[in-house]
Design an enzyme around this catalytic site. Structure first.
Site, PDB file in Angstrom:
ATOM      1  N   ARG A  24      43.894  48.811  37.449  1.00  8.35           N
ATOM      2  CA  ARG A  24      45.323  48.668  37.713  1.00  8.35           C
ATOM      3  C   ARG A  24      46.122  49.578  36.773  1.00  8.35           C
ATOM      4  O   ARG A  24      45.791  49.721  35.610  1.00  8.35           O
ATOM      5  CB  ARG A  24      45.672  47.204  37.449  1.00  8.35           C
ATOM      6  CG  ARG A  24      46.999  46.754  37.898  1.00  8.35           C
ATOM      7  CD  ARG A  24      46.987  45.296  38.211  1.00  8.35           C
ATOM      8  NE  ARG A  24      46.883  44.428  37.044  1.00  8.35           N
ATOM      9  CZ  ARG A  24      47.089  43.117  37.095  1.00  8.35           C
ATOM     10  NH1 ARG A  24      47.386  42.535  38.237  1.00  8.35           N
ATOM     11  NH2 ARG A  24      46.975  42.377  36.013  1.00  8.35           N
ATOM     12  N   ARG A  69      48.422  48.447  32.062  1.00  9.65           N
ATOM     13  CA  ARG A  69      49.237  47.410  31.448  1.00  9.65           C
ATOM     14  C   ARG A  69      48.624  47.091  30.100  1.00  9.65           C
ATOM     15  O   ARG A  69      47.407  47.119  29.954  1.00  9.65           O
ATOM     16  CB  ARG A  69      49.220  46.149  32.333  1.00  9.65           C
ATOM     17  CG  ARG A  69      50.422  46.044  33.221  1.00  9.65           C
ATOM     18  CD  ARG A  69      50.274  44.962  34.241  1.00  9.65           C
ATOM     19  NE  ARG A  69      49.943  43.642  33.710  1.00  9.65           N
ATOM     20  CZ  ARG A  69      50.000  42.526  34.436  1.00  9.65           C
ATOM     21  NH1 ARG A  69      50.365  42.582  35.699  1.00  9.65           N
ATOM     22  NH2 ARG A  69      49.685  41.370  33.924  1.00  9.65           N
ATOM     23  N   LYS A 121      48.658  38.189  43.838  1.00  9.46           N
ATOM     24  CA  LYS A 121      49.802  37.263  43.930  1.00  9.46           C
ATOM     25  C   LYS A 121      51.105  38.008  44.204  1.00  9.46           C
ATOM     26  O   LYS A 121      51.861  37.630  45.085  1.00  9.46           O
ATOM     27  CB  LYS A 121      50.004  36.502  42.609  1.00  9.46           C
ATOM     28  CG  LYS A 121      48.952  35.518  42.252  1.00  9.46           C
ATOM     29  CD  LYS A 121      49.387  34.685  41.055  1.00  9.46           C
ATOM     30  CE  LYS A 121      49.680  35.488  39.806  1.00  9.46           C
ATOM     31  NZ  LYS A 121      48.544  35.851  38.975  1.00  9.46           N
ATOM     32  N   ARG A 137      51.601  27.358  34.837  1.00  4.91           N
ATOM     33  CA  ARG A 137      50.274  27.792  34.425  1.00  4.91           C
ATOM     34  C   ARG A 137      49.528  26.745  33.616  1.00  4.91           C
ATOM     35  O   ARG A 137      48.403  26.972  33.211  1.00  4.91           O
ATOM     36  CB  ARG A 137      50.403  29.048  33.588  1.00  4.91           C
ATOM     37  CG  ARG A 137      50.001  30.277  34.431  1.00  4.91           C
ATOM     38  CD  ARG A 137      50.347  31.453  33.695  1.00  4.91           C
ATOM     39  NE  ARG A 137      49.627  32.630  33.649  1.00  4.91           N
ATOM     40  CZ  ARG A 137      50.106  33.787  34.116  1.00  4.91           C
ATOM     41  NH1 ARG A 137      51.195  33.823  34.833  1.00  4.91           N
ATOM     42  NH2 ARG A 137      49.475  34.888  33.887  1.00  4.91           N
TER      43      ARG A 137
HETATM   44  P1  AMP Z   1      51.359  37.809  34.846  1.00  2.00           P
HETATM   45  O1  AMP Z   1      52.091  39.022  35.287  1.00  2.00           O
HETATM   46  O2  AMP Z   1      51.664  36.617  35.692  1.00  2.00           O
HETATM   47  O3  AMP Z   1      49.889  38.073  34.687  1.00  2.00           O
HETATM   48  O4  AMP Z   1      51.926  37.420  33.378  1.00  2.00           O
HETATM   49  C1  AMP Z   1      51.791  38.318  32.303  1.00  2.00           C
HETATM   50  C2  AMP Z   1      51.843  37.560  30.992  1.00  2.00           C
HETATM   51  O5  AMP Z   1      53.110  36.893  30.858  1.00  2.00           O
HETATM   52  C3  AMP Z   1      50.805  36.458  30.827  1.00  2.00           C
HETATM   53  O6  AMP Z   1      49.541  36.942  30.384  1.00  2.00           O
HETATM   54  C4  AMP Z   1      51.489  35.571  29.769  1.00  2.00           C
HETATM   55  O7  AMP Z   1      51.403  36.166  28.481  1.00  2.00           O
HETATM   56  C5  AMP Z   1      52.951  35.639  30.204  1.00  2.00           C
HETATM   57  N1  AMP Z   1      53.250  34.571  31.193  1.00  2.00           N
HETATM   58  C6  AMP Z   1      53.612  34.732  32.502  1.00  2.00           C
HETATM   59  N2  AMP Z   1      53.815  33.549  33.094  1.00  2.00           N
HETATM   60  C7  AMP Z   1      53.575  32.605  32.138  1.00  2.00           C
HETATM   61  C8  AMP Z   1      53.597  31.171  32.135  1.00  2.00           C
HETATM   62  N3  AMP Z   1      53.908  30.469  33.233  1.00  2.00           N
HETATM   63  N4  AMP Z   1      53.286  30.543  30.973  1.00  2.00           N
HETATM   64  C9  AMP Z   1      52.978  31.226  29.860  1.00  2.00           C
HETATM   65  N5  AMP Z   1      52.926  32.579  29.803  1.00  2.00           N
HETATM   66  C10 AMP Z   1      53.218  33.264  30.924  1.00  2.00           C
END
Ligand code: AMP
Length: 243
Positions: free
Chosen positions: A123, A156, A14, A89
């Site tokens: 990653r 991460r 993404k 999400r």
């Molecule tokens: P990502 O980089 O998009 O994988 O996001 C990393 C983490 O941030 C996720 O595992 C959630 O803990 C939090 N997060 C990111 N976007 C959201 C969202 N829209 N709703 C809830 N938690 C989020």
């Protein structure tokens, strides 16, 4: 003005695809996960609120997430539009978003869980500048060290088997219904996220009716001169700006 949402399970590319599309079309790339990670790195109050939830691979509470998205979009630095990644999400976030913004399309990057697992566990993130790497596609010049700032490359905190299992379960349970909401409005284009990232990018553009991306022009030393994106690397080649 173009407003896109990009969705896909973690590790589906993404961030990479949003960056490629955003750079070319002057769209601001908004990654909610990236905003949270920066806050954790900088030890802000928000960072302290989300850190444990993120490390466990769980979703942060809707009120907090919606507040962050609202504040980010209220900066109005997106004259030509935005591409938002990692949001919405779940159904509530989708409804909040559709009430507040018109969108032009939802890009759905499709990838089987087995491939996600392979990619995510390879990653790495630079602890210094936050650059993303994927060791499957390209290793840094010096093992474990960032090509850009020399910082240490670490996984991460949420890229563990356990956290990934939680995230995949959440994705299928909560995010698939979001796709259904968007599909009813005929916003969704689905693209196979497994091929080389240039191929994925061209497929996204073709499906959105956008012109194809100009490929990087090789300079005399054979390196890509214009976009800085290697043309022949895999879907998650690094380094990439975080996300
Ligand atoms: P990502 O980089 O998009 O994988 O996001 C990393 C983490 O941030 C996720 O595992 C959630 O803990 C939090 N997060 C990111 N976007 C959201 C969202 N829209 N709703 C809830 N938690 C989020």
């Amino acid at each position: 003005m173009r407003k896109y949402v990009i969705m896909g399970v973690q590790g589906s590319g993404k961030g990479t695809q949003a960056t490629m599309l955003g750079e070319d079309l002057d769209l601001v790339h908004i990654s909610v996960g990236e905003i949270f990670r920066l806050n954790v790195q900088q030890h802000t109050k928000l960072g302290a609120q989300v850190r444990r939830t993120m490390a466990a691979g769980e979703l942060v509470g809707d009120d907090l997430v919606e507040g962050v998205v609202k504040a980010r979009l209220a900066e109005h630095d997106w004259n030509f539009g935005f591409i938002i990644d990692g949001f919405p999400r779940n159904e509530r976030q989708a409804e909040f978003f559709l009430e507040s913004y018109d969108i032009d399309g939802v890009i759905h990057l499709d990838m089987p869980d087995s491939e996600v697992r392979r990619r995510v566990l390879a990653r790495r993130l630079c602890s210094g500048c936050g650059m993303d790497y994927n060791l499957l596609a390209s290793s840094p010049a010096v093992a474990g060290q960032c090509d850009v700032c020399g910082g240490e490359l670490i996984p991460r905190e949420d890229d563990t088997e356990e956290a990934l299992a939680v995230r995949l379960r959440d994705y299928h349970q909560k995010t698939n219904p979001v796709l259904d909401i968007f599909r009813r409005k005929e916003y969704v284009v689905t693209v196979d996220a497994r091929p080389d990232r240039e191929i994925v990018q061209q497929a996204i553009r073709a499906k959105l009716g956008l012109p194809p991306r100009a490929l990087p022009v090789p300079s005399q030393d054979g390196q890509p001169a214009s976009s800085g994106q290697p043309a022949s690397s895999g879907g998650q080649a690094g380094p990439q700006p975080g996300g």
